[in-house]
Motif scaffolding. Structure first.
Motif, mmCIF file in Angstrom:
data_model
loop_
_atom_site.group_PDB
_atom_site.id
_atom_site.type_symbol
_atom_site.label_atom_id
_atom_site.label_comp_id
_atom_site.label_asym_id
_atom_site.label_seq_id
_atom_site.Cartn_x
_atom_site.Cartn_y
_atom_site.Cartn_z
ATOM 1 N N THR A 161 0.831 -1.211 0.000
ATOM 2 C CA THR A 161 0.000 0.000 0.000
ATOM 3 C C THR A 161 0.860 1.253 0.000
ATOM 4 N N LEU A 162 2.119 1.093 0.371
ATOM 5 C CA LEU A 162 2.981 2.266 0.487
ATOM 6 C C LEU A 162 3.644 2.531 -0.856
ATOM 7 N N THR A 163 4.163 3.733 -1.006
ATOM 8 C CA THR A 163 4.651 4.128 -2.331
ATOM 9 C C THR A 163 6.032 4.754 -2.226
ATOM 10 N N CYS A 164 6.968 4.033 -1.635
ATOM 11 C CA CYS A 164 8.328 4.562 -1.552
ATOM 12 C C CYS A 164 8.826 4.783 -2.982
ATOM 13 N N HIS A 200 10.312 -0.597 -6.549
ATOM 14 C CA HIS A 200 9.415 -1.044 -7.608
ATOM 15 C C HIS A 200 8.191 -1.757 -7.062
ATOM 16 N N THR A 201 8.361 -2.461 -5.939
ATOM 17 C CA THR A 201 7.195 -3.101 -5.315
ATOM 18 C C THR A 201 6.131 -2.048 -5.031
ATOM 19 N N GLY A 202 6.589 -0.851 -4.657
ATOM 20 C CA GLY A 202 5.656 0.227 -4.305
ATOM 21 C C GLY A 202 4.827 0.727 -5.484
ATOM 22 N N MET A 231 8.228 -8.775 -0.681
ATOM 23 C CA MET A 231 7.191 -7.818 -1.054
ATOM 24 C C MET A 231 6.321 -7.469 0.147
ATOM 25 N N GLY A 232 5.962 -6.179 0.248
ATOM 26 C CA GLY A 232 4.970 -5.764 1.235
ATOM 27 C C GLY A 232 5.533 -5.194 2.516
ATOM 28 N N GLU A 233 4.639 -4.572 3.285
ATOM 29 C CA GLU A 233 4.994 -3.980 4.576
ATOM 30 C C GLU A 233 4.472 -4.915 5.675
HETATM 31 FE FE1 SF4 Z 1 8.171 0.983 0.686
HETATM 32 FE FE2 SF4 Z 1 8.850 -1.458 1.589
HETATM 33 FE FE3 SF4 Z 1 6.463 -1.046 0.387
HETATM 34 FE FE4 SF4 Z 1 8.710 -0.952 -1.056
HETATM 35 S S1 SF4 Z 1 7.883 -2.749 -0.002
HETATM 36 S S2 SF4 Z 1 6.980 0.493 -1.155
HETATM 37 S S3 SF4 Z 1 10.155 -0.085 0.405
HETATM 38 S S4 SF4 Z 1 7.153 -0.162 2.302
#
Ligand code: SF4
Ligand code: SAH
Length: 419
Positions: A158-161, A165-167, A220-222
């Motif tokens: 859900t996050l967009t660092c 690329h996962t973001g 992948m993921g938080e």
């Molecule tokens: Fe951010 Fe980690 Fe999500 Fe990548 S996987 S967008 S670094 S929180």
């Protein structure tokens, strides 16, 4: 050179050597598909849940404790997936369990082996209930004296660092405890950490001899946005009568979900890594946008209070090296100031580029200048050697390859279906 192989031999357990692949080739192996299990799985249940599952098929209350202990051993120490082999369970109960439940592994779609020995598995989890099948990636990194498994906690994020690329991949869904544990089981199957699977007389590999010696929640993921399932899975992984991974060898990495940090220490007790990447709020707001919700001051406070923190149990701070963005000597100085008083290790990660990114990896000399400064300030600050780049297994590259493989897989399956 990278090689892509299609080995659809049934039950294939072919090693690259057996397939005649040269050491210097990266390998991509398509593993024979198995049909998705429909029955509920017993994998990833904690002891009370396993007891409840046994009670549902008629195991009497007075036997539950013993049966849970027996099954726990077969499932997590031996790695058995076939109830029939659980010889201290009565024949009748073995049949009942086989009728009601499964221990089948997820479908292993592709196994890739990098020239540096890093392995990446694309796994497909069947749709149970309403959700559609999902695919995730797990990476194994062999190093001198240890082997680290990089496990995913969500499909997408859900996050967009901005550098990850996962973001760029929207959250598809959280993984369940079963799916998190299954990643460890598949890795151990493929690496031979469950030797009895192939050789009935083989010895159990003692924990110090295992190829999967460490687990990092850095796929992948938080993980802290899927706290309950991650917690359940990690407690199963560290259970001393099962997979027996020491909590010292399990690291959970977070982008900085502050309320989850204390809970991780209290309720899981594993090692903690923080994706720091910037030492000023304005920059961190763009690189790691969750910083707007939990700014550096709160994050550092949570780190200072991490339960069990000591010089023997340090927090790892991850810092991606982005050219001209966060890699100056001033940044290094500020980093040292920020971490003052926190038992810490700093992990400098050369940025792994992906198609469409505007960032570049810092020059090597600059990374060394940065590393030297923090080293001299007394912090261990290894520069993480990028591993498995040829199979897109390096940090932050995971989703990209998954998308590409999905498309080629689909085409392959469609081609097969049409003739
Ligand atoms: Fe951010 Fe980690 Fe999500 Fe990548 S996987 S967008 S670094 S929180
Ligand atoms: N979501 C969690 C777990 C992922 S860990 C977290 O962010 O901590 C993956 C690590 O790789 C994180 O530190 C992440 O910031 C870093 N990373 C992401 N993209 C990267 C890239 N392109 N190059 C190098 N490191 C990257």
């Amino acid at each position: 050179m990278a090689v892509s192989l299609d080995l659809t031999r049934k039950g294939s357990n072919v090693t690259p050597e057996q397939a005649g692949i040269q050491q210097e080739d990266a390998v991509s192996v398509r593993v024979a598909p198995v049909s998705a299990p429909e029955k509920p799985s017993l994998l990833g249940l904690n002891r009370p849940e396993l007891a409840a599952a046994l009670a549902r098929v008629g195991v009497p209350d007075r036997q539950l404790r013993m049966r849970v202990t027996q099954l726990w051993h077969w499932i997590y120490v031996r790695g058995f997936t076939d109830f029939e082999r659980m010889t201290n369970v009565s024949k009748e109960l073995r049949q009942t369990l086989a009728d009601a439940y499964t221990l089948a592994r997820p479908e292993l779609v592709v196994e890739q082996i990098s020239v540096d020995g890093t392995r990446k598995w694309l796994m497909r989890f069947p749709s149970r209930g309403a959700g559609r099948p999902v695919e995730i990636e797990t990476v194994y990194i062999p190093e001198e004296g240890r082997g680290t498994l990089c496990v995913s906690s969500q499909v997408g994020c859900t996050l967009t660092c901005s550098f990850c690329h996962t973001g760029t991949q929207k959250l598809v869904r959280n993984l369940t405890s079963e799916e998190i544990i299954a990643q460890i089981m598949v890795a151990r199957d493929r690496l031979g950490d469950f030797p009895e699977i192939d050789t009935p007389q083989g010895a159990i590999v003692p924990s110090e001899g295992r190829l999967v010696s460490n687990v990092v929640m850095m796929g992948m993921g938080e993980p802290l946005y899927n706290f309950d399932e991650v917690k359940k899975a990690l407690l199963i992984a560290s259970d001393g009568e099962g997979l027996s991974l020491s909590k010292r060898r399990i690291t959970l990495s977070t982008s900085g979900v502050v309320p989850g940090i204390q809970r991780t220490g209290d309720e899981i007790g594993c090692m903690l890594a923080i994706s720091l990447h910037a030492v000023r709020d304005d920059l961190r707001n763009t690189l790691v946008p969750i910083n707007k919700k939990y700014p550096l001051k709160e994050l550092m406070e949570a780190c200072r209070n991490y339960p069990g923190l000591s010089n023997a149990k340090r927090i790892t701070f991850e810092y991606v090296m982005l050219k001209g963005v966060n890699d100056s000597l001033d940044d290094a100085k500020e980093l040292v100031r920020l971490l003052k008083g926190i038992p810490a290790k700093i992990n400098l990660i050369p940025f792994n580029p992906w198609p469409g990114t505007n960032y570049e990896c810092s020059d090597w000399e600059q990374i060394e200048v940065f590393a030297d400064f923090v080293n001299r300030a007394g912090y261990a600050s290894p520069i993480r050697t990028p591993r498995g780049r040829d199979i897109f297994a390096a940090c932050g590259q995971l989703k990209s390859e998954s998308e590409r493989l999905k498309r080629t897989e689909r085409e392959r399956l469609e081609a097969a279906a049409h003739g």
